[in-house]
Design a protein around this motif. Structure first.
Motif, short mmCIF file in Angstrom:
data_model
loop_
_atom_site.label_atom_id
_atom_site.label_comp_id
_atom_site.label_asym_id
_atom_site.label_seq_id
_atom_site.Cartn_x
_atom_site.Cartn_y
_atom_site.Cartn_z
N LEU A 232 0.82 -1.21 0.00
CA LEU A 232 0.00 0.00 0.00
C LEU A 232 0.85 1.27 0.00
CD1 LEU A 232 -2.82 1.35 0.27
CD2 LEU A 232 -2.43 1.34 2.75
N ILE A 233 1.88 1.27 0.83
CA ILE A 233 2.70 2.48 1.00
C ILE A 233 3.90 2.43 0.07
CG2 ILE A 233 3.90 3.96 2.64
CD1 ILE A 233 0.92 3.54 3.27
N SER A 234 4.09 3.48 -0.71
CA SER A 234 5.19 3.54 -1.67
C SER A 234 6.55 3.42 -0.98
CB SER A 234 5.12 4.86 -2.44
OG SER A 234 6.31 5.11 -3.14
N TRP A 237 7.93 6.84 0.25
CA TRP A 237 6.90 7.60 0.96
C TRP A 237 7.46 8.88 1.56
CZ3 TRP A 237 8.30 8.24 6.01
CH2 TRP A 237 9.13 7.26 6.58
N THR A 242 -0.85 10.57 0.85
CA THR A 242 -2.06 9.82 1.17
C THR A 242 -2.21 8.64 0.24
OG1 THR A 242 -3.13 11.87 1.92
CG2 THR A 242 -4.55 9.99 1.46
N TYR A 243 -2.57 7.48 0.79
CA TYR A 243 -2.67 6.24 0.01
C TYR A 243 -4.08 5.66 0.13
CZ TYR A 243 2.34 6.71 -0.20
OH TYR A 243 3.62 7.21 -0.43
N ASP A 244 -4.70 5.45 -1.03
CA ASP A 244 -6.07 4.97 -1.13
C ASP A 244 -6.08 3.45 -0.99
OD1 ASP A 244 -8.68 4.26 -1.94
OD2 ASP A 244 -8.80 5.99 -3.29
N THR A 245 -6.88 2.93 -0.04
CA THR A 245 -6.94 1.47 0.18
C THR A 245 -7.84 0.77 -0.84
OG1 THR A 245 -8.84 1.57 1.65
CG2 THR A 245 -6.65 1.87 2.65
#
Length: 250
Positions: A232-234, A237, A242-245
């Motif tokens: 999920l997290i680059s 980072w 913000t990361y969309d689930t």
């Protein structure tokens, strides 16, 4: 083969038991309490707060937000919960009241809510706003309701206090429904195991020296179900990202 009377009754009881939780939730009674308000130049909520939401916490829900008492704040797991709040003076108070999101912790004179000025204003009938503000503290009743964010999935934001690559803090935002996130873990590929993040404060989860590369995490919903979010997290980072689930909670 037809159903016997006993088997019909048993089947009916199973249906009732399945529906009972939702029926009870929809018919939950209001809880009596008290509420006050805090002011800000633009009538929004405070841009800081015990939940760690920063600017998001002052503008979400149109600025109709609230600080909650210790019993509703729940050491941070109550952050993001939504409540219907209405005051109890027939000549001054609207029937619907206001819908607020918990973004902070705070208590006044036996109050469960410290409302933003915008939310407090919604308690009143048209033309009665000044009367309620003059009271300072009002008798209210409240109940929890599902949060709704049309057009938004649950997201994880890299908190502003994060420092790449040595310290990662995450906070869930746009969390719908009534479920609580009670634990967050990160997968350590080098150790082949999940490592728990710490609840730093409010809704903020953190970990020093997070793993390198894209981060897979999972979170626990209301103490039972685990939801895994792979990569999920680059790997690059940075604070504020913000990361969309691509999912939403019920």
């Amino acid at each position: 083969m037809g159903l016997t009377l006993n088997s019909y009754i048993n089947a009916l009881m199973c249906v009732i038991m399945i529906l009972l939780p939702s029926l009870c939730y929809c018919q939950d009674a209001y809880v009596s309490s008290r509420a006050t308000y805090y002011g800000s130049p633009e009538c929004y909520g405070t841009p800081t707060g015990a939940c760690g939401y920063k600017t998001y916490g002052s503008t979400i829900n149109g600025g109709e937000v609230s600080g909650a008492s210790y019993k509703l704040f729940k050491n941070g797991s109550g952050c993001g919960a939504c409540y219907q709040v209405r005051c109890k003076y027939a000549t001054h108070c609207s029937e619907e009241g206001t819908k607020v999101v918990v973004t902070d912790h705070g208590e006044g004179d036996k109050t469960d809510f410290i409302l933003s000025a915008r939310a407090y204003n919604k308690l009143a009938l048209p033309g009665q706003e000044k009367v309620l503000f003059s009271y300072g503290v009002v008798e209210v009743e409240y109940k929890q309701i599902p949060c709704q964010y049309p057009g938004y999935n649950l997201m994880f934001k890299v908190h502003e206090h994060s420092k790449f690559p040595t310290y990662l803090a995450l906070i869930p935002i746009y969390q719908s429904g009534v479920s609580e996130i009670t634990a967050v873990e990160i997968w350590r590929e080098d150790c082949k195991e999940w490592r728990a993040m710490r609840r730093a404060y409010g809704a903020v989860w953190d970990m020093p020296m997070p793993p390198e590369g894209a981060i897979t995490l999972r979170f626990q919903v209301s103490g039972s179900k685990w939801v895994e979010l792979k990569n999920l997290i680059s790997s690059e980072w940075k604070a504020g990202a913000t990361y969309d689930t691509a999912i939403q909670l019920a």
